[in-house]
Design an enzyme around this catalytic site. Structure first.
Site, PDB file in Angstrom:
ATOM      1  N   GLY A  77       0.753  -1.244   0.276  1.00 59.47           N
ATOM      2  CA  GLY A  77      -0.292   0.275  -0.095  1.00 59.47           C
ATOM      3  C   GLY A  77       1.074   1.123   0.149  1.00 59.47           C
ATOM      4  N   CYS A 131       2.841   5.452  -2.815  1.00 59.50           N
ATOM      5  CA  CYS A 131       3.905   5.387  -3.912  1.00 59.50           C
ATOM      6  C   CYS A 131       3.801   4.033  -4.965  1.00 59.50           C
ATOM      7  CB  CYS A 131       5.445   5.190  -3.235  1.00 59.50           C
ATOM      8  SG  CYS A 131       5.747   6.840  -3.018  1.00 59.50           S
TER       9      CYS A 131
HETATM   10  C1  UDX Z   1       8.236   3.471  -1.380  1.00 58.64           C
HETATM   11  C2  UDX Z   1       9.989   2.825  -2.060  1.00 58.64           C
HETATM   12  O1  UDX Z   1      10.551   2.076  -1.865  1.00 58.64           O
HETATM   13  C3  UDX Z   1      10.469   3.931  -1.935  1.00 58.64           C
HETATM   14  O2  UDX Z   1      11.887   4.252  -2.356  1.00 58.64           O
HETATM   15  C4  UDX Z   1       9.698   5.446  -2.645  1.00 58.64           C
HETATM   16  O3  UDX Z   1      10.315   6.479  -2.860  1.00 58.64           O
HETATM   17  C5  UDX Z   1       8.304   5.865  -2.313  1.00 58.64           C
HETATM   18  O4  UDX Z   1       7.609   4.244  -2.331  1.00 58.64           O
HETATM   19  P1  UDX Z   1       7.294   3.606   0.785  1.00 58.64           P
HETATM   20  O5  UDX Z   1       5.363   3.038   0.198  1.00 58.64           O
HETATM   21  O6  UDX Z   1       7.781   4.084   1.870  1.00 58.64           O
HETATM   22  O7  UDX Z   1       8.421   3.397   0.195  1.00 58.64           O
HETATM   23  O8  UDX Z   1       6.789   1.818   1.756  1.00 58.64           O
HETATM   24  P2  UDX Z   1       8.066   1.018   1.298  1.00 58.64           P
HETATM   25  O9  UDX Z   1       8.800   0.197   2.552  1.00 58.64           O
HETATM   26  O10 UDX Z   1       8.333   0.857   0.066  1.00 58.64           O
HETATM   27  O11 UDX Z   1       6.218  -0.623   1.231  1.00 58.64           O
HETATM   28  C6  UDX Z   1       5.719  -0.464   0.600  1.00 58.64           C
HETATM   29  C7  UDX Z   1       4.549  -1.719   0.523  1.00 58.64           C
HETATM   30  O12 UDX Z   1       5.060  -3.046   0.339  1.00 58.64           O
HETATM   31  C8  UDX Z   1       4.257  -1.751   2.457  1.00 58.64           C
HETATM   32  O13 UDX Z   1       2.905  -1.531   2.237  1.00 58.64           O
HETATM   33  C9  UDX Z   1       4.682  -2.688   2.552  1.00 58.64           C
HETATM   34  O14 UDX Z   1       4.519  -3.226   3.932  1.00 58.64           O
HETATM   35  C10 UDX Z   1       4.910  -3.621   0.953  1.00 58.64           C
HETATM   36  N1  UDX Z   1       6.021  -4.808   1.438  1.00 58.64           N
HETATM   37  C11 UDX Z   1       6.670  -4.102   1.504  1.00 58.64           C
HETATM   38  C12 UDX Z   1       5.701  -6.259   1.391  1.00 58.64           C
HETATM   39  O15 UDX Z   1       4.763  -6.158   1.549  1.00 58.64           O
HETATM   40  N2  UDX Z   1       6.873  -6.768   1.388  1.00 58.64           N
HETATM   41  C13 UDX Z   1       7.752  -6.511   0.985  1.00 58.64           C
HETATM   42  O16 UDX Z   1       8.585  -7.573   1.460  1.00 58.64           O
HETATM   43  C14 UDX Z   1       8.042  -5.277   1.275  1.00 58.64           C
END
Ligand code: UDX
Length: 428
Positions: A258, A261
């Site tokens: 979610g 981004c």
């Molecule tokens: C993301 C990018 O990582 C970052 O480089 C960019 O600048 C903005 O978008 P962010 O939205 O803060 O960052 O979160 P991120 O840590 O990427 O996680 C996104 C989503 O993926 C979260 O909902 C997280 O729970 C989910 N996720 C992440 C998973 O379900 N599994 C994973 O292995 C990693």
């Protein structure tokens, strides 16, 4: 150096605080008086670890200035960063209207001395050229400027550290002067410098976020196989990630990605691809699997929960943030309500944001233990550390039925079984 940052969200505010901390004078321009007043008083508005301290420290030194006006800030600045939101339109396209509004305002106050206009907002390929055209149209004759694209890769929850220690600093520009000035500003920041043209810089951001989303959806895709075959998704993906060509990061299965981004950038890349007549099936599938991950989890709960009283832990889209934009909790809570469940929720910081949406439709608890009292099942949607360290024996005593549906695989199934829980996790 004196710089201006337009926008004070997760990107704008964190970048402003970090550059001010390096000794630069930083103007931050916003458009809501109430928010600018709070920021001036040292209230960061958003929850981000370490940000409040950095904001208050740099307000005291008077290197960080918040304003609603463009004139002084733009006239004084060598570099102006655009860091405003580019949300999704109905058709998935990035809405660039705020970027263009801001650009028209900047143009009116540009001076004779060269200003670098650097876009940090995630924008469709070709947007920076359009920015250049708009500025040319609205600026004074003598005003000089060059443009650059400086995409931002910080993650929420670790934004301050990511800004200080990025893996790379990408600068896209056709202007040597812009590149040199931006390199000078970024000097105290770690990470490899990548100098490219404008279109490459714009695309690097979409490619990065969409590949991250693809890894997550792939992990969820494999979890569907595990669920049906007796394989354990954690064992499978841990072994897969040990291959250095693949890497272990972003392979955690769960209830989907979610945030502000990943979902929007996947949709935007589909939209750009469709317009360019490129086959976008790969990333369309990434988006479909992301929805399937949530719905699969929902189906398991509907099928196996022994009653209608649900306790929910974790509402933000990921830990260490209060951000609930496109959080899996929003989709799931609505579906639970549609299916007649009664809900009590808990989150250490995102609770008030959820309350603004679901109001009296659900119940709110002040602690994880209060949440599970008399619950027929506990549903974990976001993996805050406090849930990992919880007293599970106490949790079991408080619940009316010992059912846990864990959407983030935070416990060991064998231990949960020993404690007497009926424990359902992802891909096992
Ligand atoms: C993301 C990018 O990582 C970052 O480089 C960019 O600048 C903005 O978008 P962010 O939205 O803060 O960052 O979160 P991120 O840590 O990427 O996680 C996104 C989503 O993926 C979260 O909902 C997280 O729970 C989910 N996720 C992440 C998973 O379900 N599994 C994973 O292995 C990693």
């Amino acid at each position: 150096m004196t710089i201006t940052i337009i926008g004070h969200g997760y990107v704008g505010l964190v970048t402003a605080c970090v550059f001010a901390d390096f000794g630069n004078k930083v103007w931050v321009i916003g458009h809501t008086k109430e928010k600018i007043d709070k920021l001036k008083k040292g209230n960061p508005i958003i929850y981000e670890p370490g940000l409040k301290e950095l904001l208050q420290k740099n307000l005291k030194t008077k290197r960080l200035l918040f304003t609603l006006q463009y004139d002084h800030a733009i006239k004084e600045s060598e570099i102006v960063f655009i860091a405003v939101g580019t949300p999704s339109k109905e058709n998935g396209e990035a809405d660039l209207s705020t970027v263009y509004d801001v650009v028209r305002n900047i143009a009116r106050f540009l001076k004779k001395d060269l200003t670098v206009i650097a876009c940090k907002s995630t924008v469709t390929v070709g947007t920076n050229l359009k920015i250049e055209t708009i500025i040319k149209k609205h600026k004074n004759k003598e005003a000089k400027f060059v443009i650059a694209s400086v995409p931002e890769f910080l993650r929420e929850g670790t934004a301050v550290n990511d800004t200080l220690n990025p893996d790379r600093v990408v600068i896209g520009s056709e202007s040597k002067k812009a590149i040199n000035l931006l390199l000078k500003l970024h000097q105290p920041i770690n990470g490899k410098r990548v100098i490219v043209n404008l279109a490459s810089a714009e695309l690097i951001k979409y490619a990065s976020n969409c590949l991250l989303a693809t890894k997550i959806s792939f992990a969820n895709f494999i979890s569907f196989y595990c669920q049906k075959t007796g394989a354990n998704v954690n064992h499978v993906l841990e072994a897969v990630g040990l291959d250095k060509r693949i890497g272990k990061n972003f392979l955690s299965p769960g209830v989907g990605y979610g945030g502000s981004c990943l979902p929007k950038d996947v949709r935007a890349l589909i939209n750009i691809g469709d317009r360019l007549k490129i086959n976008t099936n790969l990333i369309k599938a990434v988006e479909e699997i992301n929805l399937e991950a949530k719905n699969n989890f929902l189906k398991t709960i509907i099928k196996y929960a022994a009653g209608k009283n649900l306790a929910i832990w974790g509402l933000s889209f990921k830990p260490e943030t209060d951000d609930i934009r496109e959080a899996p909790s929003l989709h799931l809570i609505q579906k639970f309500l549609d299916n007649g469940f009664t809900i009590k929720v808990y989150d250490p910081v995102a609770q008030n944001n959820i309350k603004r949406i679901f109001k009296e439709m659900i119940n709110y608890a002040q602690t994880p233990y209060q949440t599970v009292k008399n619950a027929d099942a506990l549903v974990i949607i976001c993996e805050w550390n406090e849930f990992k360290e919880i007293d599970l024996k106490k949790v079991k005593k408080l619940m009316s039925k010992p059912y846990i549906f864990d959407g983030r695989n935070i416990y060991q199934p064998e231990e949960m079984e020993k404690l007497g829980f009926k424990y359902f996790s992802i891909g096992k």
